[in-house]
Design a protein around this motif. Structure first.
Motif, PDB file in Angstrom:
ATOM      1  N   ARG A  26      -1.051  -2.048   7.894  1.00 54.26           N
ATOM      2  CA  ARG A  26      -0.403  -2.888   8.778  1.00 54.26           C
ATOM      3  C   ARG A  26      -1.008  -4.767   8.146  1.00 54.26           C
ATOM      4  N   ALA A  27      -1.999  -4.299   7.887  1.00 54.35           N
ATOM      5  CA  ALA A  27      -3.222  -6.206   8.052  1.00 54.35           C
ATOM      6  C   ALA A  27      -2.050  -6.632   6.610  1.00 54.35           C
ATOM      7  N   TRP A  44       0.293  -8.227   6.914  1.00 53.60           N
ATOM      8  CA  TRP A  44       1.417  -9.466   7.050  1.00 53.60           C
ATOM      9  C   TRP A  44       0.944  -9.628   8.329  1.00 53.60           C
ATOM     10  N   ARG A  45       0.917 -11.057   8.451  1.00 53.85           N
ATOM     11  CA  ARG A  45       0.230 -11.826   9.639  1.00 53.85           C
ATOM     12  C   ARG A  45       1.510 -12.769  10.727  1.00 53.85           C
ATOM     13  N   THR A  92       4.763   1.901   9.244  1.00 60.61           N
ATOM     14  CA  THR A  92       3.515   1.899   9.313  1.00 60.61           C
ATOM     15  C   THR A  92       3.384   2.898  10.727  1.00 60.61           C
ATOM     16  N   LEU A 146       0.490  -1.296   0.009  1.00 58.51           N
ATOM     17  CA  LEU A 146       0.100   0.484  -0.261  1.00 58.51           C
ATOM     18  C   LEU A 146       0.696   0.946   0.105  1.00 58.51           C
ATOM     19  N   ARG A 147       0.814   2.200  -0.974  1.00 56.59           N
ATOM     20  CA  ARG A 147       1.593   3.631  -1.224  1.00 56.59           C
ATOM     21  C   ARG A 147       0.644   4.684  -0.086  1.00 56.59           C
ATOM     22  N   ARG A 153     -12.442   1.378  17.089  1.00 58.06           N
ATOM     23  CA  ARG A 153     -11.583   1.296  15.906  1.00 58.06           C
ATOM     24  C   ARG A 153     -11.657   2.624  15.034  1.00 58.06           C
ATOM     25  N   PRO A 191      -5.542  -4.574  12.295  1.00 59.58           N
ATOM     26  CA  PRO A 191      -6.359  -4.696  12.508  1.00 59.58           C
ATOM     27  C   PRO A 191      -7.538  -6.232  13.056  1.00 59.58           C
ATOM     28  N   PHE A 192      -6.334  -7.568  12.916  1.00 57.50           N
ATOM     29  CA  PHE A 192      -6.928  -8.916  13.386  1.00 57.50           C
ATOM     30  C   PHE A 192      -7.449  -8.918  14.670  1.00 57.50           C
ATOM     31  N   LEU A 225      -8.365   3.525  -1.403  1.00 61.73           N
ATOM     32  CA  LEU A 225      -9.339   4.355  -0.488  1.00 61.73           C
ATOM     33  C   LEU A 225     -10.944   4.624  -1.677  1.00 61.73           C
ATOM     34  N   TYR A 259      -2.086  -0.456  14.976  1.00 56.29           N
ATOM     35  CA  TYR A 259      -2.997  -0.277  13.563  1.00 56.29           C
ATOM     36  C   TYR A 259      -3.509  -1.683  13.323  1.00 56.29           C
ATOM     37  N   GLU A 265      -4.940   4.303   5.844  1.00 53.22           N
ATOM     38  CA  GLU A 265      -3.775   3.646   4.818  1.00 53.22           C
ATOM     39  C   GLU A 265      -2.906   2.581   5.619  1.00 53.22           C
ATOM     40  N   GLN A 266      -2.982   3.308   7.029  1.00 46.56           N
ATOM     41  CA  GLN A 266      -1.882   2.284   7.873  1.00 46.56           C
ATOM     42  C   GLN A 266      -1.986   1.033   8.677  1.00 46.56           C
ATOM     43  N   VAL A 267      -3.924   1.064   8.488  1.00 49.89           N
ATOM     44  CA  VAL A 267      -4.220  -0.014   9.246  1.00 49.89           C
ATOM     45  C   VAL A 267      -4.135  -1.000   7.966  1.00 49.89           C
ATOM     46  N   LEU A 268      -4.641  -0.637   6.731  1.00 51.23           N
ATOM     47  CA  LEU A 268      -4.354  -1.606   5.159  1.00 51.23           C
ATOM     48  C   LEU A 268      -3.179  -1.774   5.384  1.00 51.23           C
ATOM     49  N   GLN A 289      -5.672   8.426  -3.799  1.00 47.78           N
ATOM     50  CA  GLN A 289      -5.120   7.306  -3.113  1.00 47.78           C
ATOM     51  C   GLN A 289      -5.814   5.702  -3.716  1.00 47.78           C
TER      52      GLN A 289
END
Lengths: 271, 271
Positions: free
Chosen positions: A150-151, A153-154, A174, A127-128, B20, B96-97, B135, B94, A145-148, B132
């Motif tokens: 950070r999502a 990778w797990r 992030t 994500l940019r 959130r 979201p899990f 989004l 951030y 943007e940071q949420v996406l 973006q």
């Protein structure tokens, strides 16, 4: 009780209805390291809050009152203190003129785990970050943007992800700022187009006389040393970014010692 | 009570702590026109909510339950129904899990004043929308750009502001989509780089067989007719944009009659 709400000067039991923070992310926040009930970097956090509030024409609560309530909540403990200030209660619609009394929330959280002594492992996020000079640098509550990112990778072995802007420049992680070393000179990405002007970043710029500039992916990968930083975790040496690896660097170790000497919360982490 | 909160299937008295939506604007929303207690465009609103939730990997509540609660709240009335769905309660950070049960909020609001019969007056906003693609189109809760743009003017004689992207393309108004007429063909800005894919926009694209394209400032100013639209206010003929003026156009009047015939809430507004 680890969360406290206020509307202007009045305590509230919970978030009020029609809060513009929830409706539009119309607010700013600070995430602070507390040690023995004290937030050592309080003045820098408050200055950044003021810069953000000024850019968004948000009213802040009285600093002395917030500090008093924060101390009461921390009650001498170590931990993370989060402060959110929203524009308050407004009607339906974007016009911000009805809301003039800020809703502010203090919450206390456990410290995150200490970073691995060998350094953290990073990845590149897909994500940019959008380029938005009007919001750049501010720690505002529009953080999808940071949420996406950070999502993406797990894998718990990956500690952070580096983000680029839509223009291709490297911006930071992030939830941390980035510093890279070339030929004895430290550089951190400029945050005038996107990104957040972190409080620990400000400290490190001063400590290292670091340059703020646009930074390319190749410049990160070619760096002699890399670290991340934020106000909660301090200086995080980077050991790996994808296939690229770095050995511990004496300048990073030296900076960590300097931070430990200046900021008591980080004293215990450096041998 | 004009606001109702739910966490998954359970009614809540208010917004939970650590939501959130408030922390990061991590949610989506819909603003709907209700007439006699019925939201005529419900299926289109729900489809858009699903598209947004899918892009953000957000869990939605059960549609049938939301619809039942919405009907109970509306209780046969005319008005505006707002639905916000946040990712729910999460920890600090951030990732979201942890949050998997959505917090959803229904609220009822008065109808806005009817648009002036001669058409609305617009201005150009200074604030540019960031590009973006991740989004774009989604009605998510990161709306600081719209808040800042709407804060640019207080003159009640100006009804809306047109926004451009950082690349200079015209995107739409702060809270409405834009359509322009050239040589018998309607165009509305594409929303694949920024902007919101409005429910009334979707209806108008279909009704007019309108083209979606990048649109320049000069193309708006040179248009033979211009209107704004959103799901609450329907079709809003534009009379003025700065110094540029437009007379009522028969194609816009015809479109308003068509909307009035298809959507009962707008039937009374067209003579």
């Amino acid at each position: 009780m680890s969360v406290r709400h206020f509307l202007g000067g009045d305590a509230l039991p919970h978030t009020p209805d029609h809060d513009r923070g929830l409706a539009y992310g119309d607010g700013v926040f600070e995430t602070m390291r507390a040690h023995g009930g004290v937030v050592h970097w309080w003045p820098a956090h408050w200055r950044r809050l003021e810069r953000g509030a000024s850019a968004l024409a948000l009213t802040l609560p009285q600093q002395a009152r917030v500090q008093r309530e924060a101390e009461a909540l921390l009650d001498g403990a170590d931990g993370v203190l989060k402060l959110v200030v929203t524009r308050g209660v407004g009607g339906r619609g974007y016009a911000p003129f009805d809301a003039s009394t800020p809703h502010w929330i203090l919450s206390r959280h456990a410290l995150p785990p200490s970073p691995p002594s060998e350094g953290v492992s990073l990845r590149w996020c897909d994500l940019r970050l959008a380029v938005q000079p009007a919001l750049a640098g501010i720690k505002h509550c529009n953080r999808l943007e940071q949420v996406l990112a950070r999502a993406e990778w797990r894998d718990a072995a990956i500690h952070e992800g580096l983000m680029r802007s839509t223009e291709g420049d490297v911006v930071g992680a992030t939830a941390a700022n980035l510093f890279v070393l070339h030929d004895g000179r430290w550089t951190t990405p400029a945050v005038d187009r996107c990104g957040i002007a972190g409080v620990c970043r400000e400290w490190a710029i001063d400590a290292l006389q670091a340059r703020q500039a646009r930074l390319a992916v190749t410049e990160v990968e070619a760096a002699e040393a890399v670290f991340l930083c934020n106000a909660v975790r301090g200086i995080l040496p980077v050991a790996r970014l994808g296939a690229r690896q770095w050995r511990p660097h004496p300048q990073v170790a030296q900076l960590r010692r300097r931070l430990a000497a200046e900021h008591p919360a980080f004293a215990t982490e450096v041998a």
